[in-house]
Enzyme design. Structure first.
Site, PDB file in Angstrom:
ATOM      1  N   GLY A 154       0.868  -1.339   0.014  1.00  0.00           N
ATOM      2  CA  GLY A 154      -0.179   0.103  -0.094  1.00  0.00           C
ATOM      3  C   GLY A 154       0.838   1.292   0.045  1.00  0.00           C
ATOM      4  N   GLY A 155       0.317   2.425   0.426  1.00  0.00           N
ATOM      5  CA  GLY A 155       1.105   3.740   0.209  1.00  0.00           C
ATOM      6  C   GLY A 155       2.122   3.761   1.099  1.00  0.00           C
ATOM      7  N   GLY A 391      27.048  16.064 -25.322  1.00  0.00           N
ATOM      8  CA  GLY A 391      26.475  16.641 -24.136  1.00  0.00           C
ATOM      9  C   GLY A 391      26.921  16.075 -22.985  1.00  0.00           C
ATOM     10  N   ALA A 392      26.958  14.609 -23.352  1.00  0.00           N
ATOM     11  CA  ALA A 392      27.433  13.669 -22.060  1.00  0.00           C
ATOM     12  C   ALA A 392      28.921  14.127 -21.386  1.00  0.00           C
ATOM     13  CB  ALA A 392      27.557  12.161 -22.690  1.00  0.00           C
TER      14      ALA A 392
HETATM   15  C1  HXC Z   1      -5.146  -5.306   9.549  1.00  0.00           C
HETATM   16  C2  HXC Z   1      -3.778  -6.951   8.572  1.00  0.00           C
HETATM   17  C3  HXC Z   1      -3.566  -6.059   7.510  1.00  0.00           C
HETATM   18  C4  HXC Z   1      -3.833  -4.666   7.600  1.00  0.00           C
HETATM   19  C5  HXC Z   1      -2.443  -8.208   7.500  1.00  0.00           C
HETATM   20  N1  HXC Z   1      -3.315  -8.139   8.767  1.00  0.00           N
HETATM   21  N2  HXC Z   1      -2.687  -6.966   6.855  1.00  0.00           N
HETATM   22  N3  HXC Z   1      -4.774  -6.391   9.637  1.00  0.00           N
HETATM   23  N4  HXC Z   1      -4.516  -4.204   8.448  1.00  0.00           N
HETATM   24  N5  HXC Z   1      -3.588  -4.037   6.539  1.00  0.00           N
HETATM   25  C6  HXC Z   1      -3.359  -9.050   9.332  1.00  0.00           C
HETATM   26  C7  HXC Z   1      -4.240 -10.419   8.828  1.00  0.00           C
HETATM   27  O1  HXC Z   1      -5.285 -10.102   9.031  1.00  0.00           O
HETATM   28  C8  HXC Z   1      -3.513 -11.560   9.968  1.00  0.00           C
HETATM   29  O2  HXC Z   1      -4.226 -11.440  11.151  1.00  0.00           O
HETATM   30  C9  HXC Z   1      -2.058 -10.874   9.992  1.00  0.00           C
HETATM   31  O3  HXC Z   1      -1.945  -9.635   9.981  1.00  0.00           O
HETATM   32  C10 HXC Z   1      -1.123 -11.808   9.205  1.00  0.00           C
HETATM   33  O4  HXC Z   1      -1.392 -11.578   7.996  1.00  0.00           O
HETATM   34  P1  HXC Z   1      -1.742 -12.751   6.614  1.00  0.00           P
HETATM   35  O5  HXC Z   1      -2.515 -12.236   5.759  1.00  0.00           O
HETATM   36  O6  HXC Z   1      -2.033 -14.051   7.668  1.00  0.00           O
HETATM   37  O7  HXC Z   1      -0.266 -12.901   6.480  1.00  0.00           O
HETATM   38  P2  HXC Z   1       0.430 -13.390   4.791  1.00  0.00           P
HETATM   39  O8  HXC Z   1      -0.341 -14.346   4.515  1.00  0.00           O
HETATM   40  O9  HXC Z   1       1.720 -13.063   5.191  1.00  0.00           O
HETATM   41  O10 HXC Z   1      -0.017 -11.916   3.969  1.00  0.00           O
HETATM   42  C11 HXC Z   1       0.610 -10.796   4.511  1.00  0.00           C
HETATM   43  C12 HXC Z   1      -0.056  -9.544   3.283  1.00  0.00           C
HETATM   44  C13 HXC Z   1      -1.342  -9.763   3.665  1.00  0.00           C
HETATM   45  C14 HXC Z   1       0.809  -9.704   2.109  1.00  0.00           C
HETATM   46  C15 HXC Z   1       0.615  -8.359   4.081  1.00  0.00           C
HETATM   47  O11 HXC Z   1      -1.811  -9.743   5.174  1.00  0.00           O
HETATM   48  C16 HXC Z   1      -2.247  -8.436   2.863  1.00  0.00           C
HETATM   49  O12 HXC Z   1      -2.072  -8.304   1.746  1.00  0.00           O
HETATM   50  N6  HXC Z   1      -2.610  -7.588   3.695  1.00  0.00           N
HETATM   51  C17 HXC Z   1      -2.987  -6.345   2.901  1.00  0.00           C
HETATM   52  C18 HXC Z   1      -2.062  -5.435   2.609  1.00  0.00           C
HETATM   53  C19 HXC Z   1      -2.701  -4.111   1.994  1.00  0.00           C
HETATM   54  O13 HXC Z   1      -3.319  -4.169   1.040  1.00  0.00           O
HETATM   55  N7  HXC Z   1      -2.112  -3.047   2.858  1.00  0.00           N
HETATM   56  C20 HXC Z   1      -2.603  -1.798   2.564  1.00  0.00           C
HETATM   57  C21 HXC Z   1      -3.217  -1.064   3.655  1.00  0.00           C
HETATM   58  S1  HXC Z   1      -3.527   0.389   3.242  1.00  0.00           S
HETATM   59  P3  HXC Z   1      -4.450 -12.611  11.965  1.00  0.00           P
HETATM   60  O14 HXC Z   1      -5.275 -12.161  13.326  1.00  0.00           O
HETATM   61  O15 HXC Z   1      -5.180 -13.542  10.728  1.00  0.00           O
HETATM   62  O16 HXC Z   1      -3.041 -13.148  12.347  1.00  0.00           O
HETATM   63  C22 HXC Z   1      -2.162   1.321   3.461  1.00  0.00           C
HETATM   64  C23 HXC Z   1      -1.916   2.738   3.220  1.00  0.00           C
HETATM   65  C24 HXC Z   1      -0.823   3.490   3.815  1.00  0.00           C
HETATM   66  O17 HXC Z   1      -1.017   0.917   3.908  1.00  0.00           O
HETATM   67  C25 HXC Z   1      -1.236   4.942   3.143  1.00  0.00           C
HETATM   68  C26 HXC Z   1       0.009   5.834   3.441  1.00  0.00           C
HETATM   69  C27 HXC Z   1      -0.138   7.098   2.663  1.00  0.00           C
END
Ligand code: HXC
Length: 506
Positions: A154-155, A391-392
């Site tokens: 994500g971000g 230029g380089a």
């Molecule tokens: C809350 C989250 C989470 C999230 C993971 N978890 N991402 N909880 N918010 N963003 C939790 C899962 O539910 C799980 O909880 C535990 O963390 C481990 O995750 P798993 O999925 O079991 O692990 P894995 O299979 O290794 O996959 C990891 C992952 C996947 C690839 C990171 O979890 C994933 O795709 N998460 C979402 C990533 C994403 O899209 N993030 C963007 C968020 S927005 P339990 O309780 O089951 O252990 C963002 C914007 C920031 O970040 C902006 C800044 C400008």
């Protein structure tokens, strides 16, 4: 449950989840990276509730030492809510960054996280905003190094992207703004995590990463190497050591000519040249796999840290392109921010011609390299080994854009363009008049090109106009660089303060 037994239980759980994925726990990583027993944690139980067996936030913050030098460190703990970032994690990281700036020490972050914690809504996003702001404030003041040892999604990817160095590992390390599931849902494209944001992609293609670690230990080793060249903050001199003249270094420097073929079109490996010119042949490359027609990295000359920028004739003849321009530009700015002199080794036939480069913005992106050199205040020493065209020639740290000392080897070809191109423009009518037989025209063009080359393709005009400070022998190159750097050691780097900031191409 008391704190000690709760801590032990948390680490057992962390080992179970992390080891199953081939990753170390956050605390194991801290132990591997830092000097033994040097870690001092703060806010350990912030955000926790020991009565519920929940010890604290998904990030560990504190200070430690690397080779005896103090660093600030934050490490995301994937075993707690996927290492995600909510309010408490944001507060802890911001507090660490504030302290690091106040103490003027490098910040190292280890990222392994699902990004903003979804349950906390936009609060997590705002915390990222606060981290970004601090990271930008710290940029150029203290070195910031990010290790991606798990997902960075994500971000949230912008928090490492704002730092000076991004280090990834071959396995387990992913960075993407939108993950495979989102891509599939939105565009229908089926793409793996590796193809979307794996270490190889970011080291070879996108240029997001600066080092491809084989594993976590290798990545930690690279952090330690980087720190041996970087000061703790922008007002400190870069690290240096007492250099004892070495027979091996002298021998390597004397033999540098043997590494460079006389024929200016024949490729060779510029890394060998760099290694033969620097102390003990130690050259730590940065972004080794990205934009390989230019090489950048750190080394020492007579014990002093320097940044090296050099054309690499082995890749695309060492031509400048959009990626190599940006790669070198960012590096020159990094060296300038942290007070490392830049030594530039030139062997460049020009910009890479073609529609793809123009369409990719070689004008806008190439301008960044000019901007970086022209604004640099650190000592700049440039050596043209074999050729520098058009230029380089000017852009690669020439005297006209700011080099303090510029030299060339005796047979260097320095000119506006190659002989064939020049006569086809200057002597078009003469060549046509030799016709109509194509062979006669070709013979005339060849004769004129030889004449042009003999008169114009050499370093003499640049020496006469003061654009070169002299012609040096290949075997005297290391000495010339060392002497120049010694002279420039006290170069005045104060700023004029006449404007808020420049408005260079970004
Ligand atoms: C809350 C989250 C989470 C999230 C993971 N978890 N991402 N909880 N918010 N963003 C939790 C899962 O539910 C799980 O909880 C535990 O963390 C481990 O995750 P798993 O999925 O079991 O692990 P894995 O299979 O290794 O996959 C990891 C992952 C996947 C690839 C990171 O979890 C994933 O795709 N998460 C979402 C990533 C994403 O899209 N993030 C963007 C968020 S927005 P339990 O309780 O089951 O252990 C963002 C914007 C920031 O970040 C902006 C800044 C400008």
């Amino acid at each position: 449950m008391d704190y000690a037994s709760a801590s032990a239980a948390a680490e057992r759980k962390a080992k179970k989840t992390q080891h199953a994925k081939g990753k170390k726990t956050a605390r194991e990583r801290i132990a591997s990276l830092l000097d033994e027993d040097s870690f001092v944690e703060f806010g350990r139980f912030h955000g926790g509730d020991v009565t519920q067996g929940f010890l604290g936030a998904a990030v560990i913050t504190g200070f430690g030492e690397i080779d005896g030098r103090k660093v600030a460190l934050y490490v995301q703990d994937f075993s707690i809510q996927g290492g995600t970032l909510g309010k408490v994690e944001g507060v802890k990281i911001c507090s660490l960054l504030d302290k690091a700036m106040a103490m003027r020490i490098p910040v190292i972050s280890i990222l392994d996280s699902g990004g903003a914690r979804i349950q906390e809504g936009v609060q997590g996003l705002s915390e990222y905003g606060r981290i970004f702001r601090r990271s930008c404030k710290a940029s150029g003041m203290i070195p910031q190094i990010s290790l991606i040892l798990g997902p960075s999604a994500g971000g949230a990817v912008y928090s490492p992207a704002l730092t000076d160095f991004v280090i990834m590992t071959r396995e387990n390390s992913h960075m993407f703004v939108t993950g495979p599931d989102v891509v599939r849902a939105v565009t229908g494209e089926d793409v793996s995590s590796a193809d979307l944001g794996g270490a190889e992609l970011h080291n070879v293609q996108s240029g997001v990463a600066h080092y491809l670690g084989e594993d976590e230990e290798d990545a930690f080793g690279y952090v330690r190497s980087l720190l041996t060249y970087l000061p703790s903050h922008c007002d400190e001199m870069p690290p240096s050591y007492t250099y004892k003249p070495s027979a091996a270094d002298e021998k390597a420097a004397a033999a540098v000519k043997d590494l460079v073929p006389d024929n200016s079109r024949q490729p060779y490996n510029m890394v060998d040249v760099v290694e033969s010119l620097v102390d003990h042949g130690e050259f730590v490359q940065v972004q080794e796999h990205f934009a390989p027609s230019i090489i950048i990295g750190f080394a020492c000359i007579n014990g002093e840290s320097v940044g090296i920028v050099a054309d690499q004739p082995m890749h695309n003849a060492g031509t400048l392109d959009v990626d190599s321009s940006e790669k070198a530009a960012r590096f020159v700015r990094c060296c300038d921010a942290f007070g490392l002199p830049v030594v530039t080794l030139v062997d460049v036939p020009g910009y890479r011609p073609g529609a793809d480069q123009e369409q990719a913005g070689i004008i806008r992106r190439g301008a960044k390299l000019i901007f970086a050199y022209a604004n640099a205040t650190v000592p700049l020493v440039t050596i043209t080994l074999r050729k520098a065209y058009g230029g380089a020639y000017i852009v690669m740290g020439s005297k006209s854009i700011g080099a303090d000392f510029a030299y060339a080897w005796p047979d260097a070809e320095i000119a506006v363009m190659g002989a064939d191109g020049a006569v086809s423009i200057l002597n078009r009518r003469e060549i046509k008049a030799a016709g109509p037989a194509p062979a006669a025209m070709a013979a005339k063009a060849k004769e004129l090109a030889e004449e042009y080359a003999a008169q114009n393709i050499n370093p003499n005009l640049s020496v006469a106009t003061g654009e070169l400070d002299g012609i040096i022998s290949p075997e005297g190159t290391r000495q010339a660089i060392a002497e120049s750097l010694e002279v420039l050691r006290t170069k005045d780097r104060t700023h004029s303060g006449l404007k808020r900031h420049n408005n260079g191409p970004l």
